[in-house]
Design a protein around this motif. Sequence first.
Motif, PDB file in Angstrom:
ATOM      1  N   PHE A   1      37.200  24.689  37.726  1.00  0.00           N
ATOM      2  CA  PHE A   1      38.154  25.684  38.183  1.00  0.00           C
ATOM      3  C   PHE A   1      38.853  26.404  37.041  1.00  0.00           C
ATOM      4  O   PHE A   1      39.231  27.570  37.183  1.00  0.00           O
ATOM      5  N   ASP A   2      39.009  25.734  35.895  1.00  0.00           N
ATOM      6  CA  ASP A   2      39.603  26.392  34.738  1.00  0.00           C
ATOM      7  C   ASP A   2      38.737  27.577  34.300  1.00  0.00           C
ATOM      8  O   ASP A   2      39.249  28.665  34.035  1.00  0.00           O
ATOM      9  N   LEU A   3      37.430  27.366  34.274  1.00  0.00           N
ATOM     10  CA  LEU A   3      36.512  28.444  33.890  1.00  0.00           C
ATOM     11  C   LEU A   3      36.404  29.487  34.996  1.00  0.00           C
ATOM     12  O   LEU A   3      36.275  30.685  34.718  1.00  0.00           O
ATOM     13  N   ALA A   4      36.469  29.054  36.251  1.00  0.00           N
ATOM     14  CA  ALA A   4      36.441  30.000  37.372  1.00  0.00           C
ATOM     15  C   ALA A   4      37.632  30.948  37.277  1.00  0.00           C
ATOM     16  O   ALA A   4      37.473  32.164  37.438  1.00  0.00           O
ATOM     17  N   ASP A   5      38.813  30.407  36.998  1.00  0.00           N
ATOM     18  CA  ASP A   5      40.003  31.255  36.882  1.00  0.00           C
ATOM     19  C   ASP A   5      39.838  32.304  35.791  1.00  0.00           C
ATOM     20  O   ASP A   5      40.223  33.463  35.971  1.00  0.00           O
ATOM     21  N   ARG A   6      39.265  31.900  34.678  1.00  0.00           N
ATOM     22  CA  ARG A   6      39.047  32.862  33.584  1.00  0.00           C
ATOM     23  C   ARG A   6      38.053  33.945  34.005  1.00  0.00           C
ATOM     24  O   ARG A   6      38.244  35.120  33.701  1.00  0.00           O
ATOM     25  N   ALA A   7      36.991  33.554  34.701  1.00  0.00           N
ATOM     26  CA  ALA A   7      35.991  34.533  35.133  1.00  0.00           C
ATOM     27  C   ALA A   7      36.573  35.476  36.188  1.00  0.00           C
ATOM     28  O   ALA A   7      36.313  36.685  36.153  1.00  0.00           O
ATOM     29  N   TYR A   8      37.367  34.951  37.122  1.00  0.00           N
ATOM     30  CA  TYR A   8      38.027  35.828  38.097  1.00  0.00           C
ATOM     31  C   TYR A   8      38.958  36.808  37.380  1.00  0.00           C
ATOM     32  O   TYR A   8      39.020  37.987  37.726  1.00  0.00           O
ATOM     33  N   GLY A   9      39.669  36.313  36.381  1.00  0.00           N
ATOM     34  CA  GLY A   9      40.558  37.181  35.616  1.00  0.00           C
ATOM     35  C   GLY A   9      39.806  38.315  34.946  1.00  0.00           C
ATOM     36  O   GLY A   9      40.253  39.458  34.943  1.00  0.00           O
ATOM     37  N   GLN A  10      38.652  37.998  34.400  1.00  0.00           N
ATOM     38  CA  GLN A  10      37.842  39.035  33.752  1.00  0.00           C
ATOM     39  C   GLN A  10      37.332  40.041  34.787  1.00  0.00           C
ATOM     40  O   GLN A  10      37.326  41.243  34.529  1.00  0.00           O
ATOM     41  N   ALA A  11      36.909  39.566  35.950  1.00  0.00           N
ATOM     42  CA  ALA A  11      36.451  40.477  37.006  1.00  0.00           C
ATOM     43  C   ALA A  11      37.578  41.420  37.422  1.00  0.00           C
ATOM     44  O   ALA A  11      37.350  42.627  37.597  1.00  0.00           O
ATOM     45  N   ILE A  12      38.785  40.896  37.533  1.00  0.00           N
ATOM     46  CA  ILE A  12      39.929  41.740  37.896  1.00  0.00           C
ATOM     47  C   ILE A  12      40.245  42.730  36.781  1.00  0.00           C
ATOM     48  O   ILE A  12      40.545  43.895  37.045  1.00  0.00           O
ATOM     49  N   ARG A  13      40.168  42.298  35.536  1.00  0.00           N
ATOM     50  CA  ARG A  13      40.408  43.228  34.423  1.00  0.00           C
ATOM     51  C   ARG A  13      39.418  44.382  34.456  1.00  0.00           C
ATOM     52  O   ARG A  13      39.761  45.519  34.144  1.00  0.00           O
ATOM     53  N   LEU A  14      38.187  44.093  34.837  1.00  0.00           N
ATOM     54  CA  LEU A  14      37.150  45.126  34.854  1.00  0.00           C
ATOM     55  C   LEU A  14      37.200  46.013  36.088  1.00  0.00           C
ATOM     56  O   LEU A  14      36.973  47.222  35.998  1.00  0.00           O
TER      57      LEU A  14
END
Length: 176
Positions: A104-117
């Motif tokens: 989930f730590d990595l999932a949160d980072r990936a979701y954050g990147q998707a939102i940034r993009l």
Amino acid sequence: MSLVLAGCNTVGDSFSDAGEKAGADAFAAATPQDETTAPFGEPTPAGRLLGADPADDLATGKAYFRATNYGMAEKHFRRAVEQHPNDAEAWLDLAASYDHLKRFDLADRAYGQAIRLAGPKVEIINNQGYSYMLRGDTARARQKLEEARRRAPGNTYVLSNLRLLEESARRAKAIE
């Protein structure tokens, strides 16, 4: 991005066919696109949609995800984001794979990147809500899913996830 119970908006053959795969969860609905636009409507080089080539990492990752081989899906989605760091769909698919691997730590980072993009798209917010359900964090899941419902009141995936959240809350356990 895609999968028929409820769940995330992810991992179909394209961002627009989310939710078509039967499985443990439904990785839900995005708006339809033509072949000259990328997942959030951005133009693609030479009109090619990433994931349209059955041999590319995004398409391969989707195939593994649909087969519930989340480890191999993660590997290919990770390579897809390394090759195409501005592809929000690849980041969202990677996050969904991490969710299933309980990273989930990595999932949160990936979701954050998707939102940034791509910005706070309903598909991403819905997936975050589903991610919190997987963790057993019903308060945060409800917050995200209600936000998704406010943005898209008729989205069947969001509504299904809200029903799933209510059922899991009544049973007082996380979604598995």
